[in-house]
Scaffold this motif. Structure first.
Motif, mmCIF file in Angstrom:
data_model
loop_
_atom_site.group_PDB
_atom_site.id
_atom_site.type_symbol
_atom_site.label_atom_id
_atom_site.label_comp_id
_atom_site.label_asym_id
_atom_site.label_seq_id
_atom_site.Cartn_x
_atom_site.Cartn_y
_atom_site.Cartn_z
ATOM 1 N N PHE A 1 -2.108 4.664 -4.471
ATOM 2 C CA PHE A 1 -2.007 3.429 -5.220
ATOM 3 C C PHE A 1 -3.228 3.235 -6.108
ATOM 4 N N PRO A 2 -3.028 2.730 -7.309
ATOM 5 C CA PRO A 2 -4.184 2.371 -8.141
ATOM 6 C C PRO A 2 -4.816 1.082 -7.624
ATOM 7 N N VAL A 3 -6.030 0.836 -8.034
ATOM 8 C CA VAL A 3 -6.682 -0.432 -7.715
ATOM 9 C C VAL A 3 -6.006 -1.530 -8.532
ATOM 10 N N SER A 4 -5.590 -2.582 -7.858
ATOM 11 C CA SER A 4 -4.865 -3.672 -8.515
ATOM 12 C C SER A 4 -5.811 -4.834 -8.830
ATOM 13 N N ASN B 1 -3.000 -1.322 3.512
ATOM 14 C CA ASN B 1 -4.370 -0.845 3.700
ATOM 15 C C ASN B 1 -5.289 -2.036 3.988
ATOM 16 N N TYR B 2 -4.827 -2.882 4.937
ATOM 17 C CA TYR B 2 -5.600 -4.062 5.294
ATOM 18 C C TYR B 2 -6.979 -3.653 5.799
ATOM 19 N N ALA B 3 -7.994 -4.330 5.311
ATOM 20 C CA ALA B 3 -9.339 -4.075 5.819
ATOM 21 C C ALA B 3 -9.407 -4.315 7.325
ATOM 22 N N THR B 4 -8.595 -5.247 7.819
ATOM 23 C CA THR B 4 -8.619 -5.548 9.248
ATOM 24 C C THR B 4 -8.135 -4.385 10.110
ATOM 25 N N ASN B 5 -7.479 -3.387 9.499
ATOM 26 C CA ASN B 5 -7.123 -2.202 10.278
ATOM 27 C C ASN B 5 -8.369 -1.525 10.848
ATOM 28 N N ALA C 1 -8.317 11.725 12.004
ATOM 29 C CA ALA C 1 -7.827 13.032 11.557
ATOM 30 C C ALA C 1 -8.239 13.328 10.125
ATOM 31 N N HIS C 2 -8.403 12.278 9.316
ATOM 32 C CA HIS C 2 -8.659 12.481 7.881
ATOM 33 C C HIS C 2 -9.804 11.578 7.404
ATOM 34 N N PRO C 3 -11.053 11.973 7.651
ATOM 35 C CA PRO C 3 -12.191 11.145 7.218
ATOM 36 C C PRO C 3 -12.253 10.906 5.718
ATOM 37 N N ASP C 4 -11.645 11.812 4.932
ATOM 38 C CA ASP C 4 -11.682 11.670 3.479
ATOM 39 C C ASP C 4 -10.425 11.009 2.917
ATOM 40 N N ALA C 5 -9.568 10.495 3.792
ATOM 41 C CA ALA C 5 -8.402 9.746 3.323
ATOM 42 C C ALA C 5 -8.862 8.546 2.519
ATOM 43 N N GLN C 6 -8.184 8.296 1.406
ATOM 44 C CA GLN C 6 -8.612 7.234 0.499
ATOM 45 C C GLN C 6 -7.681 6.021 0.560
ATOM 46 N N GLY C 7 -8.265 4.872 0.382
ATOM 47 C CA GLY C 7 -7.487 3.650 0.327
ATOM 48 C C GLY C 7 -8.191 2.615 -0.524
ATOM 49 N N THR D 1 -4.366 -5.255 -3.708
ATOM 50 C CA THR D 1 -5.312 -4.316 -3.107
ATOM 51 C C THR D 1 -6.709 -4.921 -3.142
ATOM 52 N N GLY D 2 -7.642 -4.200 -2.520
ATOM 53 C CA GLY D 2 -9.035 -4.539 -2.690
ATOM 54 C C GLY D 2 -9.503 -4.114 -4.070
ATOM 55 N N PRO D 3 -10.769 -4.381 -4.425
ATOM 56 C CA PRO D 3 -11.264 -4.085 -5.761
ATOM 57 C C PRO D 3 -11.831 -2.691 -5.943
ATOM 58 N N GLU D 4 -11.813 -1.855 -4.868
ATOM 59 C CA GLU D 4 -12.439 -0.538 -4.979
ATOM 60 C C GLU D 4 -11.781 0.448 -4.027
ATOM 61 N N ARG D 5 -11.743 1.706 -4.473
ATOM 62 C CA ARG D 5 -11.213 2.775 -3.637
ATOM 63 C C ARG D 5 -12.314 3.287 -2.709
#
Length: 285
Positions: A256-259, A136-140, A157-163, A194-198
């Protein structure tokens, strides 16, 4: 000497700078040194990892290797790992994927299969190792740049997809700590980074708009349309559709949980997506 593959990529470029800042000698591998734009302090070396050339000389005198599957694919990564053993490299830090779970589920999607296979090869190599399992790279989000610049509209396709989007500099910092480690504290560790926030796709697009100073929104499209847009030289339509559907499953069940791995390894909190958007605002303007 530390050898960095994928040295002109998002993670690799940050890693080269971080290692040089720590006083390490760096050999940066790239297909085109003249266009690499890397610091003069790095030894920038031409390397086509997908070719038939002997890879051992690329690793001569090196103590550690940053291995990135993106720098040539799985066969090239395996060949480079074999060359590292022959060259007497002591340590490898692998840029792996958080899709790897060390369970039979790793056979269920192609991303996990690829990285799990390479992780096994690294373990079997006899080298010291650390795995940096990002994803879930931010650079994506840079894939949205053309449409944001043109219209401010992102089609997904999925605006509410979480990462949990992670800044490339955080992945580089974790890798640098592992490559430079003299205490052995990071040997044999697989860090899920991961990043610090979902955040949802829609929230990321809004954050980019704030950083770039323009109105943005997400327009929903079908999974088929989204897969078509992703298909290209490095991704088949079937693989793209698998990815789109995987993203869709995160709407109701975040995978995935926030790591806190960035803070545990580097001693400071991970960079937020807002920070990433600010760092890359020019890409969307």
């Amino acid at each position: 000497m530390i050898v960095v593959t994928g040295a002109t990529g998002n993670i690799g470029r940050s890693l080269v700078g971080r290692l040089l800042g720590e006083g390490a000698a760096v050999r940066a591998l790239t297909r085109d040194p003249a266009r690499a734009g890397l610091p003069a302090e790095a030894e920038t070396v031409r390397a086509d990892l997908t070719g038939t050339d002997d890879l051992v000389p690329l690793l001569a005198g090196a103590e550690a290797l940053f291995l990135n599957l993106a720098a040539g694919g799985d066969r090239a990564a395996a060949a480079l790992l074999d060359a590292a053993v022959k060259a007497g490299v002591r340590r490898v830090v692998l840029n792996s994927s958080m899709a790897v779970t060390d369970t039979p589920a790793d056979e269920d999607n192609f991303i996990a299969r690829l990285h799990a296979g390479l992780e096994r090869a690294v373990r079997d190599s006899g080298l010291e190792w650390t795995f940096v399992r990002g994803g879930n790279y931010a650079t994506n989000a840079l894939a949205w740049a053309p449409s944001i610049r043109a219209s401010g509209v992102v089609r997904e396709a999925h605006p509410d997809a979480q990462g949990v989007p992670v800044h490339e500099a955080d992945l580089a910092d974790v890798a640098a700590v592992a490559l430079l480690d003299r205490s052995g504290a990071h040997l044999g560790k697989a860090y899920v980074v991961t990043g610090p926030e979902r955040m949802t796709v829609a929230q990321q697009v809004a954050e980019i708009g704030r950083a770039a100073g323009r109105a943005t929104r997400v327009e929903r499209i079908s999974e088929e349309e989204a897969a078509e847009a992703m298909t290209g030289r490095h991704l088949t339509k079937e693989a793209a559709l698998e990815l789109v559907r995987m993203f869709g499953r995160t709407v109701d069940a975040p995978p995935f949980p926030v790591s806190d791995a960035v803070e545990r390894v580097t001693g400071r909190p991970g960079r937020t997506f807002a920070r990433w958007a600010q760092d890359h605002a020019a890409d969307f303007s």
